[in-house]
Design a protein around this motif. Structure first.
Motif, short mmCIF file in Angstrom:
data_model
loop_
_atom_site.label_atom_id
_atom_site.label_comp_id
_atom_site.label_asym_id
_atom_site.label_seq_id
_atom_site.Cartn_x
_atom_site.Cartn_y
_atom_site.Cartn_z
N VAL A 1 -13.99 7.88 6.46
CA VAL A 1 -13.08 7.98 7.61
C VAL A 1 -12.14 9.16 7.45
N ARG A 2 -11.60 9.33 6.25
CA ARG A 2 -10.64 10.41 6.05
C ARG A 2 -11.32 11.78 6.08
N ALA A 3 -12.56 11.86 5.63
CA ALA A 3 -13.29 13.13 5.73
C ALA A 3 -13.43 13.55 7.18
N VAL A 4 -13.84 12.62 8.02
CA VAL A 4 -14.01 12.92 9.45
C VAL A 4 -12.66 13.24 10.08
N PHE A 5 -11.65 12.48 9.74
CA PHE A 5 -10.31 12.74 10.27
C PHE A 5 -9.89 14.18 9.99
N TYR A 6 -10.04 14.61 8.75
CA TYR A 6 -9.59 15.95 8.38
C TYR A 6 -10.51 17.05 8.91
N LEU B 1 0.82 -1.21 0.00
CA LEU B 1 0.00 0.00 0.00
C LEU B 1 0.86 1.27 0.00
N ASP B 2 0.19 2.40 -0.03
CA ASP B 2 0.84 3.71 -0.10
C ASP B 2 1.79 3.80 -1.29
N GLN B 3 1.37 3.18 -2.40
CA GLN B 3 2.20 3.19 -3.61
C GLN B 3 1.75 4.22 -4.63
N ASP B 4 0.74 5.00 -4.29
CA ASP B 4 0.30 6.08 -5.16
C ASP B 4 -0.27 7.18 -4.27
N SER B 5 -0.74 8.24 -4.88
CA SER B 5 -1.35 9.33 -4.10
C SER B 5 -2.87 9.28 -4.19
N PHE B 6 -3.39 8.11 -4.40
CA PHE B 6 -4.82 7.94 -4.57
C PHE B 6 -5.36 6.95 -3.55
N LEU B 7 -6.09 5.96 -3.99
CA LEU B 7 -6.77 5.07 -3.06
C LEU B 7 -5.80 4.25 -2.21
N SER B 8 -4.72 3.80 -2.81
CA SER B 8 -3.75 3.00 -2.07
C SER B 8 -3.21 3.75 -0.86
N GLU B 9 -2.91 5.03 -1.06
CA GLU B 9 -2.38 5.84 0.05
C GLU B 9 -3.37 5.92 1.20
N TYR B 10 -4.64 6.11 0.87
CA TYR B 10 -5.61 6.36 1.93
C TYR B 10 -6.12 5.08 2.57
N ILE B 11 -6.10 3.98 1.85
CA ILE B 11 -6.35 2.70 2.53
C ILE B 11 -5.25 2.46 3.56
N ASP B 12 -4.02 2.81 3.19
CA ASP B 12 -2.90 2.67 4.11
C ASP B 12 -3.11 3.53 5.36
N ARG B 13 -3.60 4.76 5.18
CA ARG B 13 -3.83 5.64 6.33
C ARG B 13 -4.92 5.07 7.25
N VAL B 14 -6.01 4.59 6.65
CA VAL B 14 -7.10 4.05 7.46
C VAL B 14 -6.66 2.75 8.14
N GLU B 15 -5.93 1.93 7.43
CA GLU B 15 -5.39 0.69 8.01
C GLU B 15 -4.52 1.00 9.22
N GLY B 16 -3.82 2.13 9.19
CA GLY B 16 -2.93 2.50 10.28
C GLY B 16 -3.64 2.96 11.54
N ASP B 17 -4.94 3.19 11.45
CA ASP B 17 -5.75 3.57 12.61
C ASP B 17 -6.23 2.28 13.27
N ALA B 18 -5.91 2.09 14.53
CA ALA B 18 -6.24 0.84 15.22
C ALA B 18 -7.73 0.53 15.18
N ASP B 19 -8.56 1.57 15.09
CA ASP B 19 -10.00 1.35 15.06
C ASP B 19 -10.47 0.71 13.75
N PHE B 20 -9.63 0.78 12.72
CA PHE B 20 -10.02 0.24 11.41
C PHE B 20 -9.00 -0.78 10.89
N ALA B 21 -8.09 -1.20 11.75
CA ALA B 21 -7.07 -2.16 11.34
C ALA B 21 -7.72 -3.43 10.80
N GLY B 22 -7.18 -3.94 9.72
CA GLY B 22 -7.72 -5.13 9.08
C GLY B 22 -8.48 -4.84 7.82
N ILE B 23 -8.81 -3.56 7.58
CA ILE B 23 -9.60 -3.24 6.40
C ILE B 23 -8.84 -3.54 5.11
#
Length: 203
Positions: free
Chosen positions: A110-115, A48-70
């Protein structure tokens, strides 16, 4: 597009795309996979985090313990769905497609709420940082109209709902006038629609 035209009949009869080693249904599934994992050095072991699009943000959400495993949930659904196409098991294929839709739709929420919360926390102390966060939130809120709820086959938020939130962000002098109350209200609305809490997405 998996079942468009003669795709299902062709897959049942193993009719391959001309000059290729796959059916059109397999190809359509693989295209969807490629939009997410196409930049991976090894798509069989995505980092993950291999682009500036969906891969990046799945990586960010995955890094949040509340959403780990997604990330694993999405990847495993892609694999099982592809295998189901080969086995001509379309009920399993559709179950996996629903899992993918639901979980990918969760990412911009998730990222909308985060920001939104990041912007709220910095409104007074660091307006520049706050405005950056709110600009990110604006983009993720905009994208909610392109999500897909597998239970209704409609977006989780309509264009009208999205436009209302964006208008609230831009009311008056825009970010200069935005209030913590408004940011919390939008955050809570988005979180509730996806069955998580504002607090879960905030860290």
């Amino acid at each position: 597009v998996l079942d468009e035209s003669t795709n299902r009949a062709d897959n049942d009869n193993e009719v391959l795309v001309s000059g290729k080693s796959y059916t059109n249904m397999e190809h359509k599934w693989d295209e969807a996979f490629g939009y997410l994992y196409g930049a991976e050095p090894d798509a069989t072991m995505p980092i993950l985090d291999q682009d500036s699009f969906l891969s990046e943000y799945i990586d960010r959400v995955e890094g949040d313990a509340d959403f780990a495993g997604i990330a694993t949930t999405i990847y495993d659904a892609f694999k099982l769905g592809r295998a189901a196409i080969v086995e001509k098991n379309y009920s399993v294929r559709d179950e996996q497609a629903a899992i993918i839709r639901e979980n990918i739709s969760l990412i911009p929420a998730v990222r909308a709420v985060f920001y939104l919360q990041n912007g709220k926390d910095n409104l007074t102390a660091d307006p520049a940082r706050a405005f950056h966060g709110l600009s990110e939130a604006y983009g993720f809120i905009y994208s909610l109209q392109f999500t897909r709820n597998p239970d209704t086959d409609a977006p989780y938020f309509s264009k009208t709902e999205v436009d209302t939130y964006l208008s609230q962000l831009m009311a008056g002098n825009g970010f200069w006038d935005i209030t913590p109350t408004t940011l919390d209200q939008i955050s809570d609305d988005i979180a509730a629609r996806f069955n998580f809490t504002t607090a879960q997405a905030s860290n």
